[in-house]
Design a protein around this motif. Structure first.
Motif, short mmCIF file in Angstrom:
data_model
loop_
_atom_site.label_atom_id
_atom_site.label_comp_id
_atom_site.label_asym_id
_atom_site.label_seq_id
_atom_site.Cartn_x
_atom_site.Cartn_y
_atom_site.Cartn_z
N VAL A 49 0.92 -1.39 0.00
CA VAL A 49 0.05 0.08 -0.03
C VAL A 49 0.85 1.02 -0.18
O VAL A 49 0.69 2.25 -0.85
CB VAL A 49 -0.90 0.04 1.20
N ARG A 50 1.95 1.00 0.87
CA ARG A 50 2.77 2.45 0.95
C ARG A 50 3.55 2.57 -0.50
O ARG A 50 3.79 3.63 -0.97
CB ARG A 50 3.78 2.29 2.04
N ASN A 51 4.11 1.44 -1.06
CA ASN A 51 5.00 1.67 -1.97
C ASN A 51 4.08 2.05 -3.33
O ASN A 51 4.51 2.98 -3.84
CB ASN A 51 5.38 0.24 -2.52
N LEU A 52 2.81 1.55 -3.46
CA LEU A 52 1.73 2.22 -4.58
C LEU A 52 1.60 3.43 -4.28
O LEU A 52 1.08 4.32 -5.31
CB LEU A 52 0.88 1.18 -4.66
N PHE A 53 1.26 4.04 -2.87
CA PHE A 53 0.92 5.15 -2.69
C PHE A 53 2.12 6.32 -3.25
O PHE A 53 2.02 7.39 -3.89
CB PHE A 53 0.63 5.43 -1.37
N ASP A 54 3.36 5.88 -2.94
CA ASP A 54 4.53 6.59 -3.25
C ASP A 54 4.54 6.74 -4.85
O ASP A 54 4.98 7.63 -5.36
CB ASP A 54 5.64 6.29 -2.85
N PHE A 55 4.26 5.33 -5.53
CA PHE A 55 4.08 5.29 -6.96
C PHE A 55 2.93 6.42 -7.55
O PHE A 55 3.54 7.01 -8.81
CB PHE A 55 3.93 3.91 -7.44
N PHE A 56 1.87 6.34 -7.00
CA PHE A 56 0.96 7.19 -7.68
C PHE A 56 0.94 8.64 -6.93
O PHE A 56 0.19 9.64 -7.73
CB PHE A 56 -0.48 6.49 -7.50
N ASP A 74 0.82 15.82 9.93
CA ASP A 74 -0.29 16.20 9.15
C ASP A 74 -0.45 14.86 8.12
O ASP A 74 -0.88 15.35 7.01
CB ASP A 74 0.00 17.44 8.23
N LEU A 75 0.15 13.54 8.31
CA LEU A 75 -0.14 12.50 7.78
C LEU A 75 -1.59 12.48 6.99
O LEU A 75 -1.45 12.16 5.78
CB LEU A 75 0.32 11.43 8.51
N ILE A 76 -2.56 12.50 7.91
CA ILE A 76 -3.98 12.25 7.28
C ILE A 76 -4.52 13.42 6.40
O ILE A 76 -4.59 12.99 5.26
CB ILE A 76 -4.92 12.34 8.45
N ALA A 77 -4.00 14.73 6.63
CA ALA A 77 -4.14 15.88 5.94
C ALA A 77 -3.21 15.48 4.40
O ALA A 77 -4.05 15.79 3.40
CB ALA A 77 -3.96 17.01 6.13
N ARG A 78 -2.31 15.01 4.40
CA ARG A 78 -1.46 15.00 3.18
C ARG A 78 -2.05 13.73 2.37
O ARG A 78 -2.28 13.95 1.11
CB ARG A 78 -0.12 14.51 3.63
N ILE A 79 -2.51 12.70 2.96
CA ILE A 79 -3.10 11.47 2.31
C ILE A 79 -4.35 12.08 1.54
O ILE A 79 -4.47 11.96 0.30
CB ILE A 79 -3.03 10.30 3.02
N ILE A 80 -5.28 12.75 2.37
CA ILE A 80 -6.51 12.96 1.97
C ILE A 80 -6.14 14.05 0.69
O ILE A 80 -7.06 13.82 -0.25
CB ILE A 80 -7.34 13.58 3.10
N GLY A 81 -5.45 14.96 1.00
CA GLY A 81 -5.15 15.93 -0.11
C GLY A 81 -4.68 15.55 -1.57
O GLY A 81 -5.32 15.79 -2.46
N ALA A 82 -3.91 14.53 -1.18
CA ALA A 82 -3.36 13.90 -2.44
C ALA A 82 -4.57 13.09 -2.96
O ALA A 82 -4.71 13.22 -4.56
CB ALA A 82 -2.25 12.88 -2.43
N VAL A 83 -5.35 12.40 -2.49
CA VAL A 83 -6.41 11.54 -2.97
C VAL A 83 -7.36 12.41 -3.72
O VAL A 83 -8.12 12.11 -4.82
CB VAL A 83 -6.98 10.75 -2.04
N MET A 84 -7.77 13.52 -2.92
CA MET A 84 -8.68 14.46 -3.55
C MET A 84 -8.19 15.11 -4.83
O MET A 84 -9.20 15.33 -5.77
CB MET A 84 -9.14 15.52 -2.45
N GLY A 85 -6.92 15.35 -4.91
CA GLY A 85 -6.36 15.85 -6.24
C GLY A 85 -6.42 14.95 -7.39
O GLY A 85 -6.63 15.42 -8.37
N ASP A 86 -6.54 13.57 -7.09
CA ASP A 86 -6.42 12.51 -8.05
C ASP A 86 -7.05 11.32 -7.45
O ASP A 86 -6.09 10.74 -7.31
CB ASP A 86 -4.92 12.31 -8.67
#
Length: 258
Positions: A49-56, A74-86
């Motif tokens: 999951v981590r490896n694919l997150f860094d890939f995308f 701000d781990l959660i905010a970073r992840i949510i922000g990235a997902v909302m962007g793409d």
């Protein structure tokens, strides 16, 4: 008169370790959301999951799947922000891993959970393994479990960073613990079908081993609907599972008639 093993989550793997190594000491085992597929499977799932997150989503999080780093505040905010962007990246991760969930909110929660555990578990294991990476995707073939854009699987398999677990790390995870499947007492398991911490694939992994090395007739697995980990398993289901486990072992009272 009877001795029972019961374990939640990682405790489920501890219970399996005990019952496989000392079967004569116990009469039955009940695991709830147990990590019974073994440490390697859990570490590799979180790592994938981590490896694919860094890939995308490159450069969103510090460190990497085999690069020790502290999780950002701000781990959660970073992840949510990235997902909302793409959102397509989240869809790809959910397709290429057994990320638990039935909807986007659950997929995001499972994504955050896996990455958070990867950070915490990685830090602990690096110390125990003298800096060796515990994750392995050296020969992994990423295959989608539901439709993805054409060519995505080929792109990921060709370009995803590869890591090969060294023998010392592999041996450590094998000791703590890789189940053998040599089951010789009655066992009952309870698991939610969408578990973000210990995914339900652990049930299949253990059943496959028992089918080869143990007695599959001793294993009963109950997969319940719902999303969550140990606290979300309904208490009545746990009580019922234990009662049913006990009934397999303890002889029923004999009814005497005149």
């Amino acid at each position: 008169t009877y001795t029972w093993l019961m374990g939640h989550s990682l405790g489920g793997l501890v219970a399996v370790n005990l019952v496989e190594k000392h079967p004569s000491d116990y009469d039955g085992i009940l695991t709830m959301a147990g990590m019974i597929g073994g440490s390697r499977a859990e570490i590799d799932y979180m790592g994938d999951v981590r490896n694919l997150f860094d890939f995308f989503y490159p450069n969103v999080l510090p460190g990497g799947v085999c690069e020790l780093a502290m999780p950002p505040e701000d781990l959660i905010a970073r992840i949510i922000g990235a997902v909302m962007g793409d959102p397509n990246g989240l869809g790809a991760i959910a397709a290429l891993t057994p990320l638990p969930g039935e909807n986007s909110d659950q997929f995001v929660e499972s994504l955050i959970t896996a990455i958070d555990f990867n950070y915490r578990g990685q830090a602990d294991l690096y110390e125990r393994l003298d800096g060796e990476c515990p994750y392995d995707n050296c020969d992994r073939v990423y295959a989608a479990r539901f439709p993805v854009p054409p060519g995505l699987e080929d792109t990921v398999n060709a370009a995803i960073p590869r890591y090969c677990r060294v023998n010392s790390a592999d041996n450590y995870l094998g000791r703590y613990y890789e189940p053998t499947g040599r089951l010789s007492v009655e066992m009952m398991t309870v698991h939610l079908v969408h578990d973000p911490i210990v995914p339900v694939f652990h049930e299949q992994l253990y059943a496959e081993k028992v089918a080869v090395y143990g007695d599959i007739g001793l294993l009963e697995q109950r997969v319940l609907p719902g999303y969550g980990h140990t606290l979300e398993i309904p208490t009545p289901e746990i009580i019922e599972a234990f009662i049913d486990l006990r009934s397999k072992v303890v002889p029923a009272p004999v009814a005497f008639t005149r």
